[in-house]
Design a protein around this motif. Structure first.
Motif, short mmCIF file in Angstrom:
data_model
loop_
_atom_site.label_atom_id
_atom_site.label_comp_id
_atom_site.label_asym_id
_atom_site.label_seq_id
_atom_site.Cartn_x
_atom_site.Cartn_y
_atom_site.Cartn_z
N LEU A 60 2.73 11.50 -24.76
CA LEU A 60 3.35 11.05 -23.52
C LEU A 60 2.27 10.67 -22.52
O LEU A 60 1.40 11.48 -22.19
N VAL A 61 2.35 9.41 -22.06
CA VAL A 61 1.44 8.92 -21.02
C VAL A 61 2.24 8.77 -19.73
O VAL A 61 3.21 8.00 -19.68
N SER A 62 1.87 9.53 -18.71
CA SER A 62 2.57 9.50 -17.43
C SER A 62 1.66 8.92 -16.35
O SER A 62 0.47 9.26 -16.28
N ILE A 63 2.23 8.04 -15.53
CA ILE A 63 1.49 7.51 -14.38
C ILE A 63 2.32 7.78 -13.13
O ILE A 63 3.54 7.69 -13.15
N ARG A 64 1.64 8.13 -12.07
CA ARG A 64 2.32 8.45 -10.81
C ARG A 64 1.64 7.71 -9.67
O ARG A 64 0.41 7.77 -9.53
N ALA A 65 2.44 7.01 -8.86
CA ALA A 65 1.91 6.25 -7.74
C ALA A 65 1.59 7.18 -6.58
O ALA A 65 2.23 8.23 -6.43
N PRO A 66 0.63 6.82 -5.75
CA PRO A 66 0.28 7.66 -4.61
C PRO A 66 1.37 7.65 -3.55
O PRO A 66 2.21 6.74 -3.52
N PRO A 67 1.40 8.62 -2.65
CA PRO A 67 2.41 8.65 -1.59
C PRO A 67 2.03 7.75 -0.43
O PRO A 67 0.88 7.32 -0.30
N LEU A 68 3.01 7.48 0.43
CA LEU A 68 2.72 6.87 1.72
C LEU A 68 2.08 7.93 2.61
O LEU A 68 2.49 9.09 2.60
N GLU A 69 1.09 7.51 3.39
CA GLU A 69 0.45 8.47 4.28
C GLU A 69 1.42 9.00 5.31
O GLU A 69 1.46 10.18 5.62
N ASP A 70 2.26 8.11 5.85
CA ASP A 70 3.27 8.50 6.83
C ASP A 70 4.57 8.79 6.08
O ASP A 70 5.18 7.88 5.52
N PRO A 71 5.04 10.02 6.03
CA PRO A 71 6.25 10.34 5.26
C PRO A 71 7.49 9.64 5.77
O PRO A 71 8.47 9.49 5.04
N ASN A 72 7.47 9.19 7.03
CA ASN A 72 8.61 8.46 7.57
C ASN A 72 8.57 6.97 7.25
O ASN A 72 9.48 6.22 7.60
N GLY A 73 7.51 6.53 6.60
CA GLY A 73 7.44 5.15 6.12
C GLY A 73 7.08 4.13 7.18
O GLY A 73 7.26 2.93 6.96
#
Length: 627
Positions: free
Chosen positions: A172-185
């Protein structure tokens, strides 16, 4: 969030309770032999004194010309003229072939001027849409550049005995994108969005009011750097609002444009999609992210069989192995739309298909979609897999809708993912041939995984840190070394369930409901006996619920035609992209939310934090009518 809620509550319309008796009913969607092709089977229409194209009354003396065909069926002159203009010389109701001589508005055979339509009139040149409002000239403030896409690799078991070879060893190869710095977008990549809205006669006042409310929710959640255009379609398509930034003035103007929408006429999905695509193709400036949201409650009046409709779709929406088209996210409202057509459009373009059985849930389905679109952090993402030891070969990469390719005699594989939403995860099974190991080797390196993508914050290509995975090769494996990885097992189960739903849907289209339900029941039994199920994995609960729901909706051919087809296709769409899409009615959604946390989709495992946030905002507004 409080100020946003106040603005939204002021702009959105009051609660509405859906009254199904107030809306017209479209003919049933034609069935098809496969889920990925448009239907070629005609549908029937039995309502008397109604035009089968616009669904309104055809009584004489109401100020509209009536055309009665040689088969005795009557239509509004303007509606059937438009139908014939598209080359259809057969009755939309009984499919009887019409004699060209008896169709007075058909252009003669010698009218070969390519600028003339079948009515003998000049086709106007398409209105240019290069009037988009200039982009907001500020530097990108999104700051995910300090974090990159992460890669994780799991093997089915930690060891294979040295004397053993494995022909299909799963990883299983999993990739995860980074979060937005501001949680409110607030600090994110801006988008260019076109909504293509069905305003045909079947929409009626209640449905259209709910759509207006949902679009206004969308408008007030777009930022001043985002741009929106609104296209409506019925018998023809109209751009009712140009591509403008959602500043305070832009929002106000967009809401006025939404309020001006009225329902009437037939349903020309192809014309609406052409117009929406034209807006994006002809814009002078471009935001990094662009998409179309297409909403309809009916069947295309002019291409009811669907095969001709596919040829009418703009080439720029189609995705290929080398280029991504313009994603079209389609929404089928109620029980009278054609899910095969909408699913095929979304599937061809790389978008999702949402089945909204209860029209009161329109706003929530929008919230899920724009929660993703407003959080894109990477584009052009590409996974490269390389054999790390001589003799280890890549056998298969079941990647759903994402293009994958194996080359160099199994030594290399590629998966093209494209864009990813903030904190979105994609998981791909990779099956390997693993040869026997020499007695001196205690480990075997299996695979090296590399990831390249465009970081939208930095506007540059990034090479994520690669990962290499190896496996132990003891003479004899201990019980612990034979233990199955729950991460691999749960993904094997998910892929197997998705394949079972697709196979059952194919059988149902052939009328073989008995075999379809048997396939799903067998898959359910296998699922519940898996190691992940025995460990109480929450994903297994969701997958079991999906299988049970599909079986229920395939109880009879009537129930399958009414909702089962749309439900299955929506689940297939979500699984193929590993991306959340709204599915079913409020009852189904409530079940999933209670079992899967904040999810409002049957495929809740794909819901991202930003989608959940947007969905909570929709719920807090309280604008959706009670189910």
């Amino acid at each position: 969030m409080g100020s946003v809620l106040k603005k939204l509550k002021k702009a959105l319309t009051p609660k509405l309770r859906c009254d199904s008796s107030s809306t017209a009913t479209s003919p049933p969607c034609p069935s098809e032999t496969t889920s990925s092709e448009f239907s070629t089977t005609s549908s029937s229409f039995s309502r008397e004194n109604c035009c089968a194209i616009c669904l309104s009354n055809v009584k004489r003396g109401q100020g509209q010309a009536i055309f009665t065909a040689e088969c005795s069926h009557s239509f509004h002159f303007d509606c059937i003229a438009k139908n014939v203009e598209h080359g259809n010389l057969c009755c939309p109701i009984c499919r009887a072939k019409w004699d060209r001589i008896n169709v007075p508005f058909q252009a003669p055979n010698d009218s070969l001027d390519p600028q003339r339509n079948h009515l003998g009139s000049i086709h106007p040149h398409p209105e240019p849409f290069s009037d988009d409002e200039p982009l907001l000239t500020i530097s990108s403030t999104q700051s995910s550049v300090s974090q990159s896409v992460t890669i994780k690799i799991h093997t089915e078991s930690p060891a294979i005995s040295a004397s053993e070879s494995r022909a299909n060893f799963p990883m299983l190869v999993s990739i995860r994108a980074p979060p937005l710095e501001d949680p409110n977008g607030h600090s994110r990549t801006p988008v260019d969005l076109v909504t293509v809205l069905d305003v045909s006669g079947s929409m009626g006042e209640t449905k259209l009011s709910l759509v207006k409310s949902a679009v206004k929710f969308l408008i007030l959640n777009l930022g001043p750097s985002d741009r929106l255009s609104i296209v409506s379609f019925s018998t023809t398509a109209t751009r009712v609002f140009p591509l403008r930034r959602m500043s305070d003035d832009g929002r106000e103007s967009a809401i006025l444009a939404v309020e001006s929408l009225r329902s009437s006429g037939g349903t020309s999905i192809a014309e609406g999609l052409k117009k929406g695509t034209q807006v994006l193709e002809e814009r002078r400036e471009r935001n990094p992210v662009a998409s179309i949201m297409l909403l309809s409650d009916g069947i295309d009046s002019y291409y009811p069989g669907g095969s001709q409709l596919k040829n009418q779709l703009p080439a720029s929406i189609f995705s290929t192995k080398t280029e991504h088209g313009i994603p079209v996210h389609t929404f089928g409202f109620g029980k009278d739309h054609c899910p095969t057509t909408l699913h095929a459009i979304s599937d061809a373009s790389g978008g999702t298909f949402s089945f909204i059985e209860s029209v009161e849930m329109i706003q929530d389905s929008f919230a899920i979609c724009i929660g993703g679109l407003l959080s894109v952090v990477t584009q052009e993402l590409r996974l490269t897999l390389k054999s790390a030891t001589r003799g280890v070969m890549i056998v298969a990469i079941p990647s759903g809708r994402y293009f994958s390719e194996i080359s160099d005699k199994g030594k290399q594989g590629v998966v093209t993912v494209g864009n990813m939403y903030a904190e979105e995860e994609k998981q791909f099974l990779v099956y390997l041939f693993v040869p026997k190991s020499s007695t001196s080797d205690t480990k075997t390196s299996l695979l090296e995984v590399l990831c390249m993508y465009k970081d939208l914050a930095a506007n540059e290509l990034i090479q994520a840190p690669g990962e290499r995975i190896e496996i132990l090769r003891p003479k004899v494996c201990s019980p612990a070394e034979k233990a199955v990885s729950l991460e691999v097992d749960r993904q094997c189960n998910r892929v197997s369930v998705a394949e079972a739903i697709a196979e059952a849907q194919r059988m149902a289209e052939m009328g073989n409901l008995k075999s379809a339900k048997a396939t799903l029941a067998q898959e359910r039994s296998t699922l519940l006996s898996s190691p992940a199920a025995q460990a109480g994995d929450s994903l297994i609960t969701l997958l079991e619920a999906q299988l049970t729901e599909v079986i229920h909706r395939m109880a009879t051919m009537d129930s399958y035609t009414l909702t089962g087809r749309a439900y299955a296709l929506s689940e297939m769409s979500s699984h193929s992209l590993q991306r959340a899409a709204a599915t079913g009615d409020s009852t189904t959604w409530s079940l999933t939310m209670s079992e899967g946390g904040n999810s409002a989709t049957s495929s809740g495992v794909f819901e991202t934090p930003h989608m959940s946030r947007m969905l909570r905002l929709s719920h807090n507004l309280g604008t959706n009518p009670a189910a």
